[in-house]
Write a protein that holds these residues in place. Structure first.
Motif, short mmCIF file in Angstrom:
data_model
loop_
_atom_site.label_atom_id
_atom_site.label_comp_id
_atom_site.label_asym_id
_atom_site.label_seq_id
_atom_site.Cartn_x
_atom_site.Cartn_y
_atom_site.Cartn_z
N ARG A 128 1.00 -1.75 0.42
CA ARG A 128 -0.16 -0.43 -0.16
C ARG A 128 0.90 1.29 0.17
NH1 ARG A 128 -3.55 1.38 4.25
NH2 ARG A 128 -2.32 -0.03 5.35
N PHE A 129 1.77 0.73 0.24
CA PHE A 129 3.08 1.92 0.10
C PHE A 129 4.30 1.98 -0.18
CE2 PHE A 129 1.23 0.94 4.23
CZ PHE A 129 0.98 2.56 4.72
N THR A 136 6.90 9.78 4.98
CA THR A 136 6.36 9.48 5.62
C THR A 136 5.68 8.77 6.48
OG1 THR A 136 4.81 8.29 3.72
CG2 THR A 136 5.07 10.95 3.29
N LEU A 137 6.90 7.70 6.13
CA LEU A 137 6.16 5.90 7.17
C LEU A 137 7.26 6.33 8.42
CD1 LEU A 137 7.81 4.00 4.10
CD2 LEU A 137 5.55 4.82 4.75
N SER A 138 6.56 5.57 9.38
CA SER A 138 7.11 5.30 10.29
C SER A 138 8.44 4.32 10.09
CB SER A 138 6.15 4.65 11.39
OG SER A 138 6.30 3.19 11.02
N GLY A 139 9.84 4.23 11.66
CA GLY A 139 10.82 3.92 11.68
C GLY A 139 10.17 2.83 11.44
N GLY A 140 8.83 1.71 11.66
CA GLY A 140 9.70 -0.19 11.55
C GLY A 140 8.87 0.57 10.34
N MET A 141 8.08 1.19 9.26
CA MET A 141 7.82 0.79 7.97
C MET A 141 8.89 1.11 6.89
SD MET A 141 4.31 2.62 8.27
CE MET A 141 3.67 2.03 6.28
N ARG A 144 11.26 -1.56 7.25
CA ARG A 144 11.25 -2.95 6.36
C ARG A 144 11.57 -3.04 4.79
NH1 ARG A 144 5.47 -2.44 8.38
NH2 ARG A 144 4.96 -3.60 10.23
N LEU A 167 14.08 1.45 17.51
CA LEU A 167 13.06 0.81 17.18
C LEU A 167 11.94 0.80 18.83
CD1 LEU A 167 11.95 -1.66 14.92
CD2 LEU A 167 11.68 1.25 14.75
N ASP A 168 10.77 0.91 19.24
CA ASP A 168 10.24 0.95 19.86
C ASP A 168 10.07 -0.66 21.15
OD1 ASP A 168 6.98 0.34 20.30
OD2 ASP A 168 8.06 1.54 18.49
N THR A 171 7.08 -2.85 18.14
CA THR A 171 7.79 -2.65 17.35
C THR A 171 8.83 -3.87 16.92
OG1 THR A 171 6.61 -0.50 16.93
CG2 THR A 171 7.93 -1.30 14.80
N ARG A 174 7.97 -7.46 17.51
CA ARG A 174 6.37 -7.10 15.60
C ARG A 174 7.92 -7.74 14.23
NH1 ARG A 174 3.36 -3.20 13.87
NH2 ARG A 174 3.24 -2.64 16.20
P1 ADP Z 1 5.84 2.15 14.63
O1 ADP Z 1 7.55 2.06 13.43
O2 ADP Z 1 5.26 3.69 14.44
O3 ADP Z 1 5.17 1.40 16.03
P2 ADP Z 1 4.88 0.65 13.14
O4 ADP Z 1 5.54 0.45 11.12
O5 ADP Z 1 4.75 -0.68 12.97
O6 ADP Z 1 4.95 1.63 13.53
O7 ADP Z 1 3.60 0.75 12.08
C1 ADP Z 1 2.12 0.20 12.60
C2 ADP Z 1 1.12 0.71 11.76
O8 ADP Z 1 0.85 1.97 11.23
C3 ADP Z 1 1.54 -0.08 10.42
O9 ADP Z 1 0.99 -1.27 10.03
C4 ADP Z 1 0.71 0.67 9.01
O10 ADP Z 1 -0.03 0.07 9.00
C5 ADP Z 1 0.03 2.15 9.72
N1 ADP Z 1 0.72 2.86 9.59
C6 ADP Z 1 2.13 3.63 10.14
N2 ADP Z 1 2.43 4.92 9.73
C7 ADP Z 1 1.56 5.87 8.30
C8 ADP Z 1 1.59 6.27 7.42
N3 ADP Z 1 2.69 7.63 7.33
N4 ADP Z 1 0.10 6.32 7.03
C9 ADP Z 1 -0.77 5.51 7.04
N5 ADP Z 1 0.07 3.99 8.24
C10 ADP Z 1 0.70 4.17 8.69
#
Ligand code: ADP
Ligand code: ADP
Length: 228
Positions: A128-129, A136-141, A144, A167-168, A171, A174
């Protein structure tokens, strides 16, 4: 045959006024399909060893061989994943980051590169991303994406330097689970660096514990006859 042989490797940094021994006479072998972990406290030389396997640093003593050939420079046969969230190109989307690695290394181009990228982006659940930019992505993303990029190259060995350390805790757990699921049933060979004992036990099939004081060990070994 071993895929990777680290044979009596000592790694030293030259600073302005002294030498820092990061690792002293470390030896280990990684076989195809291994999930091999280098475990030890901060400063024990894990990153330095990984850099040397990556070909970014030459051993002061000893030799590192991949498929029997001495490692002398970086190559797409050894992909690295780092701890930092900023290892992606910020001006490229998720898909473009993976495609760029494939094309720049000459692994694949055009449609084949895009298809390979999409396959691995899907494996890390980021389809999806694919058209999103890293910021625009989180650290975990982001981690990945870095893992997808490394695996998409289908390297001989994937070098992972504390990929989840920033990461926390939730996460991180996971991501460890996802990584294990990703590897299940594949023959991916991984050299994974961590300071976390639970993480080493979880992701590793074999673990090498490194001494926190390679320099002091060296002094002791020199005063007696060096044991093997
Ligand atoms: P973190 O590293 O912040 O704990 P994760 O990478 O585990 O976050 O993401 C948790 C969920 O939140 C992901 O599965 C995703 O679907 C959603 N998410 C995180 N960032 C975004 C974003 N920028 N836009 C949409 N969904 C997001
Ligand atoms: P780890 O990854 O286990 O934390 P490192 O490989 O980063 O350990 O560091 C091993 C030792 O080498 C430490 O004593 C560290 O201070 C030293 N070191 C690492 N990088 C450099 C450098 N660029 N110059 C000098 N010393 C360094």
């Amino acid at each position: 045959h071993p895929l990777l042989e680290v044979d009596g490797v000592t790694l030293r940094y030259k600073t302005r006024d002294h030498l820092v021994t990061a690792t002293y006479r470390v030896s280990f072998r990684v076989f195809p399909g291994d999930r091999f972990v280098l475990l030890g406290p901060s400063g024990c030389g894990k990153s330095t060893l990984l850099k040397a396997v990556g070909g970014y640093m030459a051993p002061t003593e000893g030799e590192i061989r991949l498929k029997g050939r001495p490692v002398t420079q970086p190559g797409p046969d050894r992909m690295m994943v780092f701890q930092e969230f900023d290892q992606l190109l910020p001006w490229k989307t998720v898909r473009q980051n993976v495609v760029f690695a494939l094309e720049a290394s000459g692994r694949l181009t055009g449609k084949a590169a895009r298809e390979r990228a999409d396959l691995y982006i899907d494996k890390v659940h980021l389809t999806r991303f694919a058209d999103s930019y890293p910021h625009t992505l989180s650290g975990g993303m982001k981690q990945r994406v870095a893992i997808a990029r490394g695996m998409a190259m289908e390297p001989d060995i994937l070098l992972m330097d504390e990929p989840f350390a920033a990461l926390d805790a939730l996460t991180r757990r996971r991501m460890q689970d996802e990584l294990l699921a990703l590897w299940e049933g594949t023959r991916f060979t991984v050299l994974f660096v961590t300071h976390s004992i639970p993480e080493a036990i979880k992701v590793g099939a074999r673990i090498l514990l490194l001494s926190p004081h390679p320099g002091e060990v060296k002094a002791e070994l020199n005063s007696a006859d060096t044991p093997e």
